[in-house]
Motif scaffolding. Structure first.
Motif, PDB file in Angstrom:
ATOM      1  N   MET A   1       0.536  -0.773  -0.502  1.00  9.88           N
ATOM      2  CA  MET A   1      -0.269   0.018   0.056  1.00  9.88           C
ATOM      3  C   MET A   1       0.905   1.100   0.201  1.00  9.88           C
ATOM      4  O   MET A   1       2.032   1.216   0.590  1.00  9.88           O
ATOM      5  CB  MET A   1      -1.086  -0.236   1.236  1.00  9.88           C
ATOM      6  CG  MET A   1      -1.819   1.206   1.162  1.00  9.88           C
ATOM      7  SD  MET A   1      -2.671   1.669   2.209  1.00  9.88           S
ATOM      8  CE  MET A   1      -4.070  -0.433   2.160  1.00  9.88           C
ATOM      9  N   ASN A   2       0.504   1.789  -0.869  1.00 12.94           N
ATOM     10  CA  ASN A   2       1.269   3.373  -0.524  1.00 12.94           C
ATOM     11  C   ASN A   2       1.287   3.804   0.472  1.00 12.94           C
ATOM     12  O   ASN A   2       0.473   3.798   1.484  1.00 12.94           O
ATOM     13  CB  ASN A   2       0.480   4.416  -1.669  1.00 12.94           C
ATOM     14  CG  ASN A   2       1.145   5.340  -2.013  1.00 12.94           C
ATOM     15  OD1 ASN A   2       1.785   6.124  -1.021  1.00 12.94           O
ATOM     16  ND2 ASN A   2       0.360   6.844  -2.633  1.00 12.94           N
ATOM     17  N   THR A   3       2.621   4.428   0.833  1.00 22.32           N
ATOM     18  CA  THR A   3       2.961   5.116   2.037  1.00 22.32           C
ATOM     19  C   THR A   3       1.951   6.196   2.803  1.00 22.32           C
ATOM     20  O   THR A   3       1.852   6.474   3.696  1.00 22.32           O
ATOM     21  CB  THR A   3       4.204   4.994   2.426  1.00 22.32           C
ATOM     22  OG1 THR A   3       5.105   5.645   1.490  1.00 22.32           O
ATOM     23  CG2 THR A   3       5.135   3.935   2.447  1.00 22.32           C
ATOM     24  N   ARG A   4       1.320   7.132   1.884  1.00 21.89           N
ATOM     25  CA  ARG A   4       0.958   8.442   1.833  1.00 21.89           C
ATOM     26  C   ARG A   4      -0.542   7.971   2.474  1.00 21.89           C
ATOM     27  O   ARG A   4      -1.319   8.883   3.268  1.00 21.89           O
ATOM     28  CB  ARG A   4       1.104   8.975   0.795  1.00 21.89           C
ATOM     29  CG  ARG A   4       2.134   9.641   0.631  1.00 21.89           C
ATOM     30  CD  ARG A   4       2.343  10.777  -0.945  1.00 21.89           C
ATOM     31  NE  ARG A   4       1.034  11.416  -0.595  1.00 21.89           N
ATOM     32  CZ  ARG A   4       1.106  12.162  -1.957  1.00 21.89           C
ATOM     33  NH1 ARG A   4       1.752  12.081  -2.348  1.00 21.89           N
ATOM     34  NH2 ARG A   4       0.154  13.268  -2.176  1.00 21.89           N
ATOM     35  N   LEU A   5      -0.546   6.854   1.957  1.00 24.34           N
ATOM     36  CA  LEU A   5      -2.177   6.775   1.898  1.00 24.34           C
ATOM     37  C   LEU A   5      -2.233   5.621   3.181  1.00 24.34           C
ATOM     38  O   LEU A   5      -3.931   5.730   3.551  1.00 24.34           O
ATOM     39  CB  LEU A   5      -2.984   5.570   0.745  1.00 24.34           C
ATOM     40  CG  LEU A   5      -3.517   6.345  -0.752  1.00 24.34           C
ATOM     41  CD1 LEU A   5      -3.792   5.466  -1.143  1.00 24.34           C
ATOM     42  CD2 LEU A   5      -4.317   7.502  -0.261  1.00 24.34           C
ATOM     43  N   PRO A   7      -1.353   6.550   6.616  1.00 22.40           N
ATOM     44  CA  PRO A   7      -2.398   6.653   7.963  1.00 22.40           C
ATOM     45  C   PRO A   7      -3.464   6.788   7.213  1.00 22.40           C
ATOM     46  O   PRO A   7      -4.067   6.930   8.286  1.00 22.40           O
ATOM     47  CB  PRO A   7      -1.737   7.358   7.652  1.00 22.40           C
ATOM     48  CG  PRO A   7       0.222   7.592   6.596  1.00 22.40           C
ATOM     49  CD  PRO A   7      -0.678   6.906   5.821  1.00 22.40           C
ATOM     50  N   LEU A   8      -3.922   7.064   5.862  1.00 19.44           N
ATOM     51  CA  LEU A   8      -5.783   7.155   6.152  1.00 19.44           C
ATOM     52  C   LEU A   8      -6.059   6.143   6.459  1.00 19.44           C
ATOM     53  O   LEU A   8      -7.611   6.375   6.679  1.00 19.44           O
ATOM     54  CB  LEU A   8      -5.926   7.669   4.831  1.00 19.44           C
ATOM     55  CG  LEU A   8      -5.102   9.747   4.804  1.00 19.44           C
ATOM     56  CD1 LEU A   8      -5.203  10.111   3.487  1.00 19.44           C
ATOM     57  CD2 LEU A   8      -5.934  10.502   5.523  1.00 19.44           C
ATOM     58  N   PHE A   9      -6.102   5.402   5.515  1.00 19.06           N
ATOM     59  CA  PHE A   9      -6.916   3.447   5.916  1.00 19.06           C
ATOM     60  C   PHE A   9      -6.546   2.827   7.591  1.00 19.06           C
ATOM     61  O   PHE A   9      -7.873   3.140   7.937  1.00 19.06           O
ATOM     62  CB  PHE A   9      -5.092   2.679   4.975  1.00 19.06           C
ATOM     63  CG  PHE A   9      -6.373   1.586   5.241  1.00 19.06           C
ATOM     64  CD1 PHE A   9      -7.902   1.674   4.971  1.00 19.06           C
ATOM     65  CD2 PHE A   9      -5.865   0.284   5.767  1.00 19.06           C
ATOM     66  CE1 PHE A   9      -8.571   0.119   4.683  1.00 19.06           C
ATOM     67  CE2 PHE A   9      -6.678  -0.958   5.946  1.00 19.06           C
ATOM     68  CZ  PHE A   9      -7.502  -0.830   5.151  1.00 19.06           C
ATOM     69  N   THR A  10      -5.462   3.681   8.184  1.00 19.06           N
ATOM     70  CA  THR A  10      -5.871   2.566   9.456  1.00 19.06           C
ATOM     71  C   THR A  10      -6.733   4.263  10.218  1.00 19.06           C
ATOM     72  O   THR A  10      -7.222   3.616  10.995  1.00 19.06           O
ATOM     73  CB  THR A  10      -3.810   3.029   9.687  1.00 19.06           C
ATOM     74  OG1 THR A  10      -2.995   2.781   9.600  1.00 19.06           O
ATOM     75  CG2 THR A  10      -4.108   2.951  11.697  1.00 19.06           C
ATOM     76  N   GLN A  11      -6.516   6.009   9.985  1.00 24.12           N
ATOM     77  CA  GLN A  11      -7.028   6.129  10.925  1.00 24.12           C
ATOM     78  C   GLN A  11      -9.004   6.770  10.443  1.00 24.12           C
ATOM     79  O   GLN A  11      -9.821   5.943  11.400  1.00 24.12           O
ATOM     80  CB  GLN A  11      -7.133   7.551  10.536  1.00 24.12           C
ATOM     81  CG  GLN A  11      -8.029   9.035  11.207  1.00 24.12           C
ATOM     82  CD  GLN A  11      -7.837   9.885  10.514  1.00 24.12           C
ATOM     83  OE1 GLN A  11      -6.880  10.216   9.652  1.00 24.12           O
ATOM     84  NE2 GLN A  11      -8.212  11.628  10.761  1.00 24.12           N
ATOM     85  N   PHE A  12      -9.214   5.268   9.063  1.00 20.47           N
ATOM     86  CA  PHE A  12     -10.427   4.603   8.798  1.00 20.47           C
ATOM     87  C   PHE A  12     -10.849   3.694   9.455  1.00 20.47           C
ATOM     88  O   PHE A  12     -11.993   3.412  10.152  1.00 20.47           O
ATOM     89  CB  PHE A  12     -10.423   4.913   7.158  1.00 20.47           C
ATOM     90  CG  PHE A  12     -11.629   4.344   6.800  1.00 20.47           C
ATOM     91  CD1 PHE A  12     -12.838   4.990   6.693  1.00 20.47           C
ATOM     92  CD2 PHE A  12     -12.231   3.055   6.467  1.00 20.47           C
ATOM     93  CE1 PHE A  12     -14.320   4.480   6.730  1.00 20.47           C
ATOM     94  CE2 PHE A  12     -13.456   2.677   6.345  1.00 20.47           C
ATOM     95  CZ  PHE A  12     -14.995   3.435   6.315  1.00 20.47           C
ATOM     96  N   ARG A  16     -15.022   6.047  13.200  1.00 24.52           N
ATOM     97  CA  ARG A  16     -16.584   5.995  14.234  1.00 24.52           C
ATOM     98  C   ARG A  16     -17.065   5.178  13.220  1.00 24.52           C
ATOM     99  O   ARG A  16     -18.155   4.114  13.853  1.00 24.52           O
ATOM    100  CB  ARG A  16     -16.730   6.781  14.896  1.00 24.52           C
ATOM    101  CG  ARG A  16     -17.640   7.624  14.575  1.00 24.52           C
ATOM    102  CD  ARG A  16     -17.882   8.942  15.478  1.00 24.52           C
ATOM    103  NE  ARG A  16     -18.198   9.393  14.460  1.00 24.52           N
ATOM    104  CZ  ARG A  16     -18.869  11.178  14.798  1.00 24.52           C
ATOM    105  NH1 ARG A  16     -20.084  10.201  15.786  1.00 24.52           N
ATOM    106  NH2 ARG A  16     -19.451  12.106  14.364  1.00 24.52           N
ATOM    107  N   PHE A  17     -16.969   5.731  11.677  1.00 22.42           N
ATOM    108  CA  PHE A  17     -17.636   5.235  10.785  1.00 22.42           C
ATOM    109  C   PHE A  17     -17.436   3.539  10.147  1.00 22.42           C
ATOM    110  O   PHE A  17     -18.121   3.477   9.326  1.00 22.42           O
ATOM    111  CB  PHE A  17     -17.345   6.427   9.462  1.00 22.42           C
ATOM    112  CG  PHE A  17     -18.244   8.043   9.857  1.00 22.42           C
ATOM    113  CD1 PHE A  17     -18.910   8.243  10.208  1.00 22.42           C
ATOM    114  CD2 PHE A  17     -17.109   8.839  10.381  1.00 22.42           C
ATOM    115  CE1 PHE A  17     -19.580   8.946  10.410  1.00 22.42           C
ATOM    116  CE2 PHE A  17     -17.612   9.753  10.547  1.00 22.42           C
ATOM    117  CZ  PHE A  17     -18.964   9.691  11.075  1.00 22.42           C
ATOM    118  N   PHE A  18     -16.086   3.159  10.420  1.00 19.68           N
ATOM    119  CA  PHE A  18     -15.483   1.745  10.183  1.00 19.68           C
ATOM    120  C   PHE A  18     -16.763   0.800  10.500  1.00 19.68           C
ATOM    121  O   PHE A  18     -17.620   0.230   9.223  1.00 19.68           O
ATOM    122  CB  PHE A  18     -14.429   2.037  10.645  1.00 19.68           C
ATOM    123  CG  PHE A  18     -14.129   0.203   9.882  1.00 19.68           C
ATOM    124  CD1 PHE A  18     -13.160  -0.169   9.023  1.00 19.68           C
ATOM    125  CD2 PHE A  18     -13.953  -0.836  10.964  1.00 19.68           C
ATOM    126  CE1 PHE A  18     -13.567  -1.556   8.236  1.00 19.68           C
ATOM    127  CE2 PHE A  18     -13.864  -2.366  10.362  1.00 19.68           C
ATOM    128  CZ  PHE A  18     -13.142  -2.620   9.349  1.00 19.68           C
TER     129      PHE A  18
END
Length: 122
Positions: A1-5, A7-12, A16-18
């Motif tokens: 996975m792209n290293t820039r994406l 943190p966003l994926f981990t945050q998602f 509370r929306f996951f």
């Protein structure tokens, strides 16, 4: 996975929306094939009950023991009949919308059950 994406994926995943999104996706995956289907079993009774297609019936569903003119096996399912009537009033008699609402409700109930069971079993 792209290293820039990442943190966003981990945050998602931690948001509370996951969980609601997960249960909705699971419901769509499991029951999405029902969307093009027709009415089945006692659902067809709704399509022939004219009084269930009126706005006044929305409130009567909470106080009636069963479907009108169908007293052979009385049962009390007010939320089911309420959603049937509301579906018809908002979208017409296409079974696609009835199935779509049921899939959404299934995802919601799964998520709520998860939240309830998470408390005692942590």
């Amino acid at each position: 996975m792209n290293t820039r994406l990442q943190p966003l994926f981990t945050q998602f995943l931690r948001s509370r929306f996951f969980l609601p999104a997960f249960f909705l996706a699971l419901s769509i995956l499991l029951y999405g094939n029902s969307l093009p289907g027709e009415f089945v079993y006692d659902d067809s009774q709704f399509s022939v009950q004219g009084e269930m297609r009126t706005p006044q019936y929305l409130w009567q569903t909470w106080f009636r023991p069963s479907l009108p003119r169908m007293n052979t096996y009385p049962h009390y399912r007010p939320f089911t009949y309420f959603t049937f009537s509301l579906n018809y009033l908002l979208t017409g008699e296409s079974p696609v919308w009835f199935h779509a609402v049921n899939i959404l409700l299934n995802g919601l109930v799964c998520w709520l059950l998860f939240l309830v069971m998470q408390r005692p079993f942590g």
